[in-house]
Enzyme design. Sequence first.
Site, PDB file in Angstrom:
ATOM      1  N   SER A 231      86.821  17.346  91.142  1.00  0.00           N
ATOM      2  CA  SER A 231      88.052  16.567  91.268  1.00  0.00           C
ATOM      3  C   SER A 231      88.348  16.265  92.727  1.00  0.00           C
ATOM      4  O   SER A 231      87.983  17.043  93.625  1.00  0.00           O
ATOM      5  CB  SER A 231      89.198  17.394  90.678  1.00  0.00           C
ATOM      6  OG  SER A 231      90.436  16.866  91.056  1.00  0.00           O
TER       7      SER A 231
ATOM      8  N   TYR B  69      94.177  25.866  90.109  1.00  0.00           N
ATOM      9  CA  TYR B  69      93.281  24.890  89.452  1.00  0.00           C
ATOM     10  C   TYR B  69      92.284  24.327  90.469  1.00  0.00           C
ATOM     11  O   TYR B  69      91.072  24.343  90.257  1.00  0.00           O
ATOM     12  CB  TYR B  69      94.098  23.765  88.802  1.00  0.00           C
ATOM     13  CG  TYR B  69      93.252  22.571  88.404  1.00  0.00           C
ATOM     14  CD1 TYR B  69      92.379  22.658  87.321  1.00  0.00           C
ATOM     15  CD2 TYR B  69      93.293  21.374  89.127  1.00  0.00           C
ATOM     16  CE1 TYR B  69      91.579  21.578  86.959  1.00  0.00           C
ATOM     17  CE2 TYR B  69      92.507  20.295  88.780  1.00  0.00           C
ATOM     18  CZ  TYR B  69      91.650  20.402  87.695  1.00  0.00           C
ATOM     19  OH  TYR B  69      90.852  19.334  87.352  1.00  0.00           O
TER      20      TYR B  69
ATOM     21  N   LYS C  23      87.882  24.620  91.108  1.00  0.00           N
ATOM     22  CA  LYS C  23      86.892  23.535  91.303  1.00  0.00           C
ATOM     23  C   LYS C  23      86.078  23.803  92.565  1.00  0.00           C
ATOM     24  O   LYS C  23      84.854  23.598  92.580  1.00  0.00           O
ATOM     25  CB  LYS C  23      87.607  22.182  91.408  1.00  0.00           C
ATOM     26  CG  LYS C  23      88.287  21.735  90.122  1.00  0.00           C
ATOM     27  CD  LYS C  23      87.288  21.462  89.008  1.00  0.00           C
ATOM     28  CE  LYS C  23      87.954  21.046  87.714  1.00  0.00           C
ATOM     29  NZ  LYS C  23      87.054  21.034  86.555  1.00  0.00           N
TER      30      LYS C  23
HETATM   31  P1  NAD Z   1      90.777  17.766  78.422  1.00  0.00           P
HETATM   32  O1  NAD Z   1      91.670  18.951  78.411  1.00  0.00           O
HETATM   33  O2  NAD Z   1      91.205  16.564  77.648  1.00  0.00           O
HETATM   34  O3  NAD Z   1      89.316  18.175  77.944  1.00  0.00           O
HETATM   35  C1  NAD Z   1      88.785  19.467  78.144  1.00  0.00           C
HETATM   36  C2  NAD Z   1      88.207  19.933  76.821  1.00  0.00           C
HETATM   37  O4  NAD Z   1      87.630  21.211  77.012  1.00  0.00           O
HETATM   38  C3  NAD Z   1      89.249  20.070  75.708  1.00  0.00           C
HETATM   39  O5  NAD Z   1      88.770  19.396  74.553  1.00  0.00           O
HETATM   40  C4  NAD Z   1      89.353  21.579  75.462  1.00  0.00           C
HETATM   41  O6  NAD Z   1      89.632  21.867  74.113  1.00  0.00           O
HETATM   42  C5  NAD Z   1      87.972  22.037  75.901  1.00  0.00           C
HETATM   43  N1  NAD Z   1      87.905  23.426  76.383  1.00  0.00           N
HETATM   44  C6  NAD Z   1      88.694  24.021  77.318  1.00  0.00           C
HETATM   45  N2  NAD Z   1      88.284  25.293  77.513  1.00  0.00           N
HETATM   46  C7  NAD Z   1      87.223  25.508  76.681  1.00  0.00           C
HETATM   47  C8  NAD Z   1      86.373  26.599  76.443  1.00  0.00           C
HETATM   48  N3  NAD Z   1      86.529  27.772  77.085  1.00  0.00           N
HETATM   49  N4  NAD Z   1      85.383  26.468  75.526  1.00  0.00           N
HETATM   50  C9  NAD Z   1      85.210  25.299  74.869  1.00  0.00           C
HETATM   51  N5  NAD Z   1      85.981  24.211  75.062  1.00  0.00           N
HETATM   52  C10 NAD Z   1      86.974  24.319  75.964  1.00  0.00           C
HETATM   53  O7  NAD Z   1      90.532  17.383  79.965  1.00  0.00           O
HETATM   54  P2  NAD Z   1      89.882  16.071  80.600  1.00  0.00           P
HETATM   55  O8  NAD Z   1      90.975  15.285  81.215  1.00  0.00           O
HETATM   56  O9  NAD Z   1      88.968  15.426  79.626  1.00  0.00           O
HETATM   57  O10 NAD Z   1      89.068  16.736  81.794  1.00  0.00           O
HETATM   58  C11 NAD Z   1      87.724  17.117  81.652  1.00  0.00           C
HETATM   59  C12 NAD Z   1      87.268  17.796  82.921  1.00  0.00           C
HETATM   60  O11 NAD Z   1      87.482  16.918  84.029  1.00  0.00           O
HETATM   61  C13 NAD Z   1      88.024  19.092  83.263  1.00  0.00           C
HETATM   62  O12 NAD Z   1      87.121  20.006  83.804  1.00  0.00           O
HETATM   63  C14 NAD Z   1      89.022  18.645  84.299  1.00  0.00           C
HETATM   64  O13 NAD Z   1      89.379  19.690  85.165  1.00  0.00           O
HETATM   65  C15 NAD Z   1      88.238  17.572  85.031  1.00  0.00           C
HETATM   66  N6  NAD Z   1      89.085  16.587  85.718  1.00  0.00           N
HETATM   67  C16 NAD Z   1      90.040  15.908  85.010  1.00  0.00           C
HETATM   68  C17 NAD Z   1      90.874  15.009  85.651  1.00  0.00           C
HETATM   69  C18 NAD Z   1      91.955  14.263  84.898  1.00  0.00           C
HETATM   70  O14 NAD Z   1      92.872  13.737  85.543  1.00  0.00           O
HETATM   71  N7  NAD Z   1      91.929  14.180  83.573  1.00  0.00           N
HETATM   72  C19 NAD Z   1      90.717  14.766  87.025  1.00  0.00           C
HETATM   73  C20 NAD Z   1      89.718  15.461  87.716  1.00  0.00           C
HETATM   74  C21 NAD Z   1      88.902  16.373  87.042  1.00  0.00           C
END
Ligand code: NAD
Length: 347
Positions: free
Chosen positions: A135, A159, A163
């Site tokens: 991120s 958080y 990362k």
């Molecule tokens: P999200 O919460 O929609 O998706 C994450 C998924 O992981 C969910 O479906 C959740 O059920 C699953 N999950 C969480 N812990 C788990 C575990 N221990 N075992 C199995 N499944 C598990 O989030 P997103 O927005 O799709 O983000 C995906 C990734 O991208 C994350 O790592 C997040 O930190 C990163 N990210 C997101 C953003 C954003 O703004 N959305 C920005 C930068 C980075």
Amino acid sequence: MKNEQAILLTGGAGYIGSHTFVALHEAGFAPVILDDFSNSHPAVLDRLERITGRAPVLERGNVLDTAFVEAVLRRHRIAGVVHFAGSKAVGESVAQPLKYFGNNIGGAISLLRAMEAVFLGPGSWAPPTLVFSSSATVYGDPATVPITEDFPRSHTNPYGHTKLVIEDMLAAVRQAQPAWRVGVLRYFNPVGAHASGLIGEDPAGIPNNLMPYVTQVAVGLRPQLSVFGGDYPTPDGTGVRDYIHVDDLAAGHVAALRALSSGASFTVNLGTGQGYSVLQVVRAFEQASGRKVPYQVVARRAGDVAQCYADPSLAKRVLGWQARKGLEEMCADAWRWQSGNPKGYAT
Ligand code: NAD
Ligand code: UDP
């Protein structure tokens, strides 16, 4: 990486994972979802089937369960992994740091152990190949913008700390065993939804992020938007971010897997290179949706930075990827998803 290869998406039922599932399917890969639905809804599977014409392959379970992950890697003869699974709410990470260190860092360690056993052990059929969801938060409060990948990294909440630690862990693992192929993708601000309106962002509770809050105000679920800070050193005083359409982001993962097949590891920004203020987003959204978004400017939110946008030129050079969709399309697609599914997947 050749087509028809099986790609494991940990967290593949989530917001970015589900859009990447579609992009990989369209590119001829065979994506497999591993998710425990801790922050997603099983109804996404039916939506993915409607988009792709095929029932998604699901492995329901927790990435912290190393034996389970190892069995999944073997069962599907996985060629590469995209690691989305993790917890992502900044405020919650301050209140519950152990949840974040446990799930994010613990999850990454579990996955890396499983991959090491499978891909560096006897009978391996592929080099260990991993794309990691990092991120722009790893840049902390950047001294200048646009941000290039060599900017110093820091963290302001648990958080972001996770990362940073995972990025460092991946570097150490690669140094110890050069067979690893690792693509670190630093996402800027993903927004929007698939053009079908069938999948999109479905935050639990009150949205933390700007776009889902705006769409929930527009659909009448919330009375007004609070704009956090009107006194930043930006053209209109509100915070500036690099919003990127989630479909462009998804395409970045396909490009990353292809680039890794040639062997070289990389760390790249995935952004558009264009910053927009909160008020510019509100206006663009009103235009795209035809709805008013009442707002009030309130105090700054703790930990927010004034401006954050990418220099995305390294991703173009290394991956041959660049974002294509503009703010108007991001808003139109976010609105199609929200208006067609006022209560998200539970609609
Ligand atoms: P999200 O919460 O929609 O998706 C994450 C998924 O992981 C969910 O479906 C959740 O059920 C699953 N999950 C969480 N812990 C788990 C575990 N221990 N075992 C199995 N499944 C598990 O989030 P997103 O927005 O799709 O983000 C995906 C990734 O991208 C994350 O790592 C997040 O930190 C990163 N990210 C997101 C953003 C954003 O703004 N959305 C920005 C930068 C980075
Ligand atoms: N923001 C806002 N009101 C909200 C949510 C966000 O004014 O209800 C602002 C926030 O201060 C920042 C921008 O919108 O300037 C993007 O915030 P978001 O939480 O979506 O992303 P991040 O802060 O992680 O970049």
